[in-house]
Design a protein around this motif. Sequence first.
Motif, PDB file in Angstrom:
ATOM      1  N   GLY A  23     -20.940 -68.993 -72.873  1.00  0.00           N
ATOM      2  CA  GLY A  23     -19.427 -69.104 -72.845  1.00  0.00           C
ATOM      3  C   GLY A  23     -19.070 -70.374 -71.902  1.00  0.00           C
ATOM      4  N   TYR A  24     -19.480 -70.237 -70.365  1.00  0.00           N
ATOM      5  CA  TYR A  24     -18.763 -71.031 -69.534  1.00  0.00           C
ATOM      6  C   TYR A  24     -19.266 -72.476 -69.701  1.00  0.00           C
ATOM      7  N   LEU A  27     -17.813 -74.201 -72.515  1.00  0.00           N
ATOM      8  CA  LEU A  27     -16.366 -74.810 -72.123  1.00  0.00           C
ATOM      9  C   LEU A  27     -16.495 -76.298 -71.187  1.00  0.00           C
ATOM     10  N   THR A  42     -10.266 -69.760 -72.581  1.00  0.00           N
ATOM     11  CA  THR A  42     -11.363 -69.078 -72.932  1.00  0.00           C
ATOM     12  C   THR A  42     -11.049 -68.172 -74.125  1.00  0.00           C
ATOM     13  N   GLY A  43      -9.723 -67.724 -74.358  1.00  0.00           N
ATOM     14  CA  GLY A  43      -9.329 -66.990 -75.577  1.00  0.00           C
ATOM     15  C   GLY A  43      -9.700 -67.903 -76.833  1.00  0.00           C
ATOM     16  N   LEU A  45     -11.863 -70.257 -77.273  1.00  0.00           N
ATOM     17  CA  LEU A  45     -13.422 -70.583 -77.244  1.00  0.00           C
ATOM     18  C   LEU A  45     -14.027 -69.306 -77.798  1.00  0.00           C
ATOM     19  N   TYR A  46     -13.562 -68.143 -77.486  1.00  0.00           N
ATOM     20  CA  TYR A  46     -14.042 -66.768 -78.063  1.00  0.00           C
ATOM     21  C   TYR A  46     -13.653 -66.645 -79.446  1.00  0.00           C
ATOM     22  N   GLU A  50     -16.407 -66.657 -82.407  1.00  0.00           N
ATOM     23  CA  GLU A  50     -16.358 -65.549 -83.335  1.00  0.00           C
ATOM     24  C   GLU A  50     -16.269 -65.924 -85.147  1.00  0.00           C
ATOM     25  N   ARG A  69     -22.655 -60.079 -63.979  1.00  0.00           N
ATOM     26  CA  ARG A  69     -21.763 -60.378 -65.195  1.00  0.00           C
ATOM     27  C   ARG A  69     -22.247 -60.562 -66.393  1.00  0.00           C
ATOM     28  N   PRO A  70     -21.976 -60.004 -67.476  1.00  0.00           N
ATOM     29  CA  PRO A  70     -22.627 -60.105 -68.694  1.00  0.00           C
ATOM     30  C   PRO A  70     -22.231 -61.309 -69.432  1.00  0.00           C
ATOM     31  N   ARG A  71     -23.311 -61.966 -70.142  1.00  0.00           N
ATOM     32  CA  ARG A  71     -23.183 -63.313 -70.769  1.00  0.00           C
ATOM     33  C   ARG A  71     -23.996 -63.392 -72.000  1.00  0.00           C
ATOM     34  N   ARG A  72     -23.796 -64.351 -72.999  1.00  0.00           N
ATOM     35  CA  ARG A  72     -24.651 -64.060 -73.863  1.00  0.00           C
ATOM     36  C   ARG A  72     -24.732 -66.034 -74.483  1.00  0.00           C
ATOM     37  N   TYR A  74     -25.460 -68.833 -77.150  1.00  0.00           N
ATOM     38  CA  TYR A  74     -25.048 -69.341 -78.755  1.00  0.00           C
ATOM     39  C   TYR A  74     -25.811 -70.363 -79.036  1.00  0.00           C
TER      40      TYR A  74
ATOM     41  N   TYR B  15      -6.087 -57.739 -77.813  1.00  0.00           N
ATOM     42  CA  TYR B  15      -7.158 -57.745 -78.852  1.00  0.00           C
ATOM     43  C   TYR B  15      -7.269 -56.462 -79.440  1.00  0.00           C
ATOM     44  N   GLU B  26     -17.747 -60.024 -71.745  1.00  0.00           N
ATOM     45  CA  GLU B  26     -18.379 -61.406 -71.598  1.00  0.00           C
ATOM     46  C   GLU B  26     -17.416 -62.236 -71.393  1.00  0.00           C
ATOM     47  N   LEU B  27     -16.099 -62.026 -72.190  1.00  0.00           N
ATOM     48  CA  LEU B  27     -14.938 -63.218 -72.102  1.00  0.00           C
ATOM     49  C   LEU B  27     -14.729 -63.095 -70.766  1.00  0.00           C
ATOM     50  N   ALA B  29     -16.012 -62.277 -67.804  1.00  0.00           N
ATOM     51  CA  ALA B  29     -16.827 -63.048 -67.105  1.00  0.00           C
ATOM     52  C   ALA B  29     -16.959 -64.542 -67.209  1.00  0.00           C
ATOM     53  N   THR B  30     -16.718 -65.040 -68.643  1.00  0.00           N
ATOM     54  CA  THR B  30     -16.526 -66.600 -68.793  1.00  0.00           C
ATOM     55  C   THR B  30     -15.356 -67.120 -67.958  1.00  0.00           C
ATOM     56  N   LEU B  31     -14.184 -66.214 -68.120  1.00  0.00           N
ATOM     57  CA  LEU B  31     -12.776 -66.445 -67.626  1.00  0.00           C
ATOM     58  C   LEU B  31     -12.659 -66.583 -65.994  1.00  0.00           C
ATOM     59  N   GLU B  43      -4.681 -70.108 -69.965  1.00  0.00           N
ATOM     60  CA  GLU B  43      -5.484 -68.880 -70.310  1.00  0.00           C
ATOM     61  C   GLU B  43      -4.766 -67.868 -70.782  1.00  0.00           C
ATOM     62  N   GLY B  46      -3.861 -68.641 -74.393  1.00  0.00           N
ATOM     63  CA  GLY B  46      -5.006 -68.294 -75.166  1.00  0.00           C
ATOM     64  C   GLY B  46      -5.557 -66.891 -75.432  1.00  0.00           C
ATOM     65  N   LEU B  47      -5.322 -65.965 -74.326  1.00  0.00           N
ATOM     66  CA  LEU B  47      -5.627 -64.589 -74.726  1.00  0.00           C
ATOM     67  C   LEU B  47      -4.811 -64.042 -75.736  1.00  0.00           C
TER      68      LEU B  47
END
Lengths: 110, 278
Positions: A23-24, A27, A42-43, A45-46, A50, A69-72, A74, B15, B26-27, B29-31, B43, B46-47
């Motif tokens: 994700g980051y 961006l 960030t909102g 982006l996700y 999706e 921190r979780p991340r994935r 793409y 959400y 995950e969101l 963490a990116t934030l 932000e 956006g959320l």
Amino acid sequence: MSRPLREPSYFVLAALIDGPLHGYAILKQVLELSDGRVRLSTGTLYGALERLTADGLLLPGAEEVVEGRPRRAYSLTPTGLTAVTAEAERLEAAARVVMARTSIVRVSPA
Amino acid sequence: MSAADRIYPALLRAYPRAWAAAHGNELLATLAFSSQGRVLPREVTGLLLGGFHQRRLEDRSRPRAATFDSAACLAALLLLGVSLMSSIAIALDPVMLGAGLPPWTFPLATLLSLSKFALLLRGHPGAALLLAPFSYPLLLATASPIILLIWLDTPAVAGLAWLALRRRPAPTVSWGWMLVPLMLGAAMLLPFPLFGIAIGITLATTLLVAACEVRFALAAVPVCFVLAGYWTVTYFTLGTSSVSQSLLHPAMGLAVVGLAFLLRSAGNVSPRSSTTPR
């Protein structure tokens, strides 16, 4: 004919041409590719991730935890690569229409 | 804990719950990287927009039957909630108590209203429907302004009948929805300017959430219509009775629906339909 991609989606797909990103990193890459013009929240982006995943243009990887921190990551699917390439060609053709005419105007001013 | 650590997770409530469970961490963490611990208006917007967009997508994927069931359940709950609070308010009004009615009339009417509300809340519309015939003789026998509650009860009973008679499992709603009549009761006690502000906030929330979820819009239409009629009739019947002053306000109808929407958008008291695929 498929619908034109929205600008955030276009730049997200373009950011992933060189390989999978999380994700980051997406961006940052989008900001860099657009010369600082497209700054996604960030909102946003996700939401785009999706939608593009649902359309089969992206493939989300498994979630991993880095420094707590979780991340994935793409990655672009073949369909995604085709879609972003087609969009780039459409934009290029559209740009040519204007550029050709303005160059005529520039060469032979009234 | 910084403001960003508190505000961003709170905004995730915009959400759908399932989406936040799957992608929320995950969101965030990116934030944390992109905002560097600051609360950025970009932000926040956006959320909020992202959350409402996801809710709209989820709404579109919900089966139509589940949407109608959910709307009927919400509408019946709201009307029964108003009926419950109105019967309590009338029972506490000295003008009504002095009307020469048997003293057990008001507690019994209130108990029946509360039972119907609770039974529907826990997914037993059939049992709530069985109680409905007991309310009518009671209300008719009193020959007092409480009889006006029939106006609220009848469309609610229609909703109960819809839920009880169709061959699908009934939606269940969390106990948090008990807050709806309680908040309505609290709103009745507010002085007018505060009441106006409360209505403004709930109306804005109403418009936002109704735009995202069809079932709320479907529930809002009959509820607003019935409540507008109820308060109009109450106005001409009760005149300037002390309780009626607070019960009359036509905008209360919108506030009631808005309160429900506010609770729904808070994400912790959402109706769950067992007919919705998990």
